[in-house]
Design a protein around this motif. Structure first.
Motif, mmCIF file in Angstrom:
data_model
loop_
_atom_site.group_PDB
_atom_site.id
_atom_site.type_symbol
_atom_site.label_atom_id
_atom_site.label_comp_id
_atom_site.label_asym_id
_atom_site.label_seq_id
_atom_site.Cartn_x
_atom_site.Cartn_y
_atom_site.Cartn_z
ATOM 1 N N VAL A 240 51.224 28.442 40.056
ATOM 2 C CA VAL A 240 50.018 29.108 40.539
ATOM 3 C C VAL A 240 48.897 28.073 40.586
ATOM 4 C CG1 VAL A 240 48.414 31.036 40.268
ATOM 5 C CG2 VAL A 240 50.724 31.223 39.370
ATOM 6 N N GLY A 241 48.055 28.153 41.620
ATOM 7 C CA GLY A 241 46.863 27.316 41.705
ATOM 8 C C GLY A 241 45.697 28.134 42.208
ATOM 9 N N TYR A 242 44.494 27.830 41.710
ATOM 10 C CA TYR A 242 43.305 28.581 42.127
ATOM 11 C C TYR A 242 42.111 27.648 42.239
ATOM 12 C CZ TYR A 242 39.223 31.596 42.030
ATOM 13 O OH TYR A 242 38.028 32.198 42.354
ATOM 14 N N VAL A 243 41.287 27.879 43.285
ATOM 15 C CA VAL A 243 39.993 27.221 43.420
ATOM 16 C C VAL A 243 39.038 28.217 44.054
ATOM 17 C CG1 VAL A 243 40.652 26.161 45.639
ATOM 18 C CG2 VAL A 243 38.766 25.198 44.299
ATOM 19 N N PRO B 128 42.008 33.369 33.675
ATOM 20 C CA PRO B 128 42.611 34.713 33.783
ATOM 21 C C PRO B 128 43.446 34.896 35.050
ATOM 22 C CG PRO B 128 40.306 34.864 33.135
ATOM 23 C CD PRO B 128 40.543 33.448 33.546
ATOM 24 N N ILE B 129 42.992 34.309 36.157
ATOM 25 C CA ILE B 129 43.737 34.424 37.409
ATOM 26 C C ILE B 129 45.073 33.697 37.302
ATOM 27 C CG2 ILE B 129 43.732 33.767 39.860
ATOM 28 C CD1 ILE B 129 40.666 34.168 39.778
ATOM 29 N N LEU B 130 45.054 32.518 36.707
ATOM 30 C CA LEU B 130 46.282 31.749 36.548
ATOM 31 C C LEU B 130 47.268 32.465 35.633
ATOM 32 C CD1 LEU B 130 44.703 28.199 36.103
ATOM 33 C CD2 LEU B 130 45.797 29.099 38.161
ATOM 34 N N MET B 131 46.770 33.005 34.530
ATOM 35 C CA MET B 131 47.662 33.691 33.590
ATOM 36 C C MET B 131 48.240 34.969 34.203
ATOM 37 S SD MET B 131 48.103 31.959 30.855
ATOM 38 C CE MET B 131 48.677 33.181 29.660
ATOM 39 N N GLU B 132 47.437 35.672 34.971
ATOM 40 C CA GLU B 132 47.946 36.870 35.643
ATOM 41 C C GLU B 132 49.044 36.500 36.637
ATOM 42 O OE1 GLU B 132 46.516 39.907 39.103
ATOM 43 O OE2 GLU B 132 44.969 39.025 37.829
ATOM 44 N N GLY B 133 48.822 35.414 37.374
ATOM 45 C CA GLY B 133 49.842 34.963 38.312
ATOM 46 C C GLY B 133 51.132 34.567 37.612
ATOM 47 N N LEU B 134 51.012 33.864 36.483
ATOM 48 C CA LEU B 134 52.210 33.474 35.735
ATOM 49 C C LEU B 134 52.984 34.688 35.239
ATOM 50 C CD1 LEU B 134 51.173 30.384 33.565
ATOM 51 C CD2 LEU B 134 52.306 30.430 35.793
ATOM 52 N N ALA B 135 52.257 35.724 34.842
ATOM 53 C CA ALA B 135 52.934 36.941 34.378
ATOM 54 C C ALA B 135 53.813 37.525 35.482
ATOM 55 C CB ALA B 135 51.899 37.962 33.915
ATOM 56 N N ARG B 136 53.358 37.410 36.735
ATOM 57 C CA ARG B 136 54.152 37.895 37.869
ATOM 58 C C ARG B 136 55.342 36.981 38.169
ATOM 59 N NH1 ARG B 136 53.167 43.133 39.592
ATOM 60 N NH2 ARG B 136 50.931 43.571 39.587
ATOM 61 N N LEU B 137 55.259 35.736 37.688
ATOM 62 C CA LEU B 137 56.282 34.747 38.014
ATOM 63 C C LEU B 137 57.184 34.407 36.839
ATOM 64 C CD1 LEU B 137 54.135 32.189 40.075
ATOM 65 C CD2 LEU B 137 55.627 33.993 40.960
ATOM 66 N N GLU B 138 57.020 35.102 35.718
ATOM 67 C CA GLU B 138 57.770 34.700 34.528
ATOM 68 C C GLU B 138 59.270 34.825 34.738
ATOM 69 O OE1 GLU B 138 57.424 34.998 29.684
ATOM 70 O OE2 GLU B 138 56.676 36.650 30.888
ATOM 71 N N ARG C 48 47.132 40.862 43.928
ATOM 72 C CA ARG C 48 45.934 41.500 43.402
ATOM 73 C C ARG C 48 44.665 40.882 43.982
ATOM 74 N NH1 ARG C 48 44.342 42.448 37.004
ATOM 75 N NH2 ARG C 48 42.315 43.391 37.393
ATOM 76 N N HIS C 49 44.766 39.668 44.516
ATOM 77 C CA HIS C 49 43.587 38.925 44.971
ATOM 78 C C HIS C 49 43.504 38.795 46.486
ATOM 79 C CE1 HIS C 49 42.804 37.818 40.801
ATOM 80 N NE2 HIS C 49 44.093 37.563 40.699
ATOM 81 N N THR C 50 44.633 38.752 47.148
ATOM 82 C CA THR C 50 44.624 38.638 48.607
ATOM 83 C C THR C 50 45.955 39.103 49.169
ATOM 84 O OG1 THR C 50 44.325 37.137 50.482
ATOM 85 C CG2 THR C 50 45.457 36.243 48.557
ATOM 86 N N ARG C 51 45.908 39.563 50.408
ATOM 87 C CA ARG C 51 47.142 39.911 51.121
ATOM 88 C C ARG C 51 47.340 39.024 52.349
ATOM 89 N NH1 ARG C 51 49.837 44.451 49.626
ATOM 90 N NH2 ARG C 51 48.921 45.565 47.856
ATOM 91 N N ARG C 52 46.471 38.053 52.519
ATOM 92 C CA ARG C 52 46.602 37.099 53.640
ATOM 93 C C ARG C 52 47.258 35.825 53.106
ATOM 94 N NH1 ARG C 52 41.932 35.192 55.697
ATOM 95 N NH2 ARG C 52 42.954 34.717 57.683
#
Length: 352
Positions: A5-8, A15-25, A201-205
């Motif tokens: 996961v990457g965010y800028v 929190p965004i990174l950890m939420e993404g990791l939870a989806r990818l565990e 949760r953050h984007t659908r594009r």
């Protein structure tokens, strides 16, 4: 298989990174880690062996402020699962941090060349060499994206990478070859991820990178090129699946997904294990068994027991037929949950 996961953007990254990791565990649970670039341009990293919950426990007491970061959940291939081998990895200077999904087949020769030039390594992974190669290319002030594009042709294997540099705040660079990597498009924020589910949760594009492509994302822009520098124009797709459907990859159910993804699964399983040799042919490399599979040990095996669950058990039935036909050694497949409570006869000449 690992998760990235990457965010800028303007929000707190952790929190965004950890939420993404939870989806990818599901992609790896040997270890997990995050790296965040703070306001003082210091890359701060926390990583822990074991499940994501171990990292979450640490982050409950540690603050990683910053609006830009990368994260990773690992399925170990090179180096045992521990804190040191967990991603993200850095270079000698601490300027570069990166996460990697895949296998770099020629990492040994690249690592030895880097050591000869004075680089030091702290992990057993193939990934760490990438940070050092990029360090070399950025030493003269070369931009991170340009440096990454120079390094990629030197790699043999498969990869999805996300990289950041403390010299370039507000910039993440991603690249892929034979491993999936998605760009998520937000409002004044952008994302990288291994899988659509991490970003819903953050984007659908979304934009899917293709093999041999490199993407540079900032809060306001996404630029995609080939490794050679040619600009790529690609329309974003809008994902209208719900989270459950996204986890199924758009298939109506998991059974069909598993069936139709078998060619990709076989390809991933063979990455780094069947490699070109100097004679122009192919060589099988099995580092997992090389330490103990001496000719003497193999010659002493008189029976094989295969432990498996679910569809892997059916695969072990096929393996029995193949091994007994070619090796002429008796093979006993067991459902692992039953084997646990059994009292099997296992001797020193039995391979389990």
């Amino acid at each position: 298989m690992c998760g990235i996961v990457g965010y800028v953007g303007p929000q707190g990254a952790t929190p965004i990174l950890m939420e993404g990791l939870a989806r990818l565990e599901y992609r790896g649970y040997d270890s997990a880690g995050v790296a965040v670039l703070d306001a003082d341009r210091v890359i701060r990293i926390e990583k822990r062996a074991g499940k994501l919950s171990n990292l979450a426990t640490v982050l409950a007491d540690v603050t990683l402020p910053g609006v830009q970061g990368i994260a990773h959940t690992r399925w170990a291939t090179h180096g045992k699962p521990n804190d040191i081998n967990a991603h993200p990895h850095q270079d000698c200077t601490g300027d570069i941090a990166l996460v990697h999904n895949g296998i770099i087949e020629n990492y040994v020769e690249l690592r030895e060349a880097l050591r000869a030039q004075g680089h030091t390594f702290i992990s057993e992974t193939d990934t760490e060499i990438l940070a050092h190669l990029i360090e070399q290319e950025t030493a003269d002030g070369t931009a991170l994206a340009v440096a990454t594009a120079r390094v990629l042709p030197r790699l043999r294997g498969a990869y999805a990478l996300v990289i950041m540099s403390r010299r370039e705040p507000g910039v993440l660079v991603g690249a892929r070859s034979n491993i999936p990597l998605i760009v998520g498009l937000g409002e004044h924020e952008n994302f990288f991820a291994s899988d659509i589910t991490a970003l819903l949760r953050h984007t659908r594009r979304m934009v899917t990178l293709h093999d041999g492509e490199l993407a540079v994302i900032t809060p306001e822009a996404v630029r995609i090129t080939t490794v050679a520098g040619q600009t790529v124009q690609r329309e974003a797709i809008t994902v209208d699946w719900d989270a459950e459907m996204a986890e199924k990859g758009g298939y109506p159910h998991f059974l069909l997904k598993e069936m139709l993804e078998q060619p990709d699964a076989v390809q991933r399983a063979l990455l780094g294990r069947i490699v070109p040799n100097d004679a122009g042919g192919l060589t099988t490399r099995l580092p997992e068994v090389a330490a103990w599979a001496t000719p003497e040990t193999l010659a002493g095996i008189q029976r094989i027991v295969l432990l498996a669950c679910g569809t892997s058990y059916y695969a072990s039935l096929i393996a029995r037929a193949m091994l007994e036909r070619w090796a002429r050694i008796p093979v006993d497949p067991w459902i692992a949950s039953e084997f646990r409570y059994a009292d099997p006869v296992i001797g020193p000449d039995c391979l389990v």
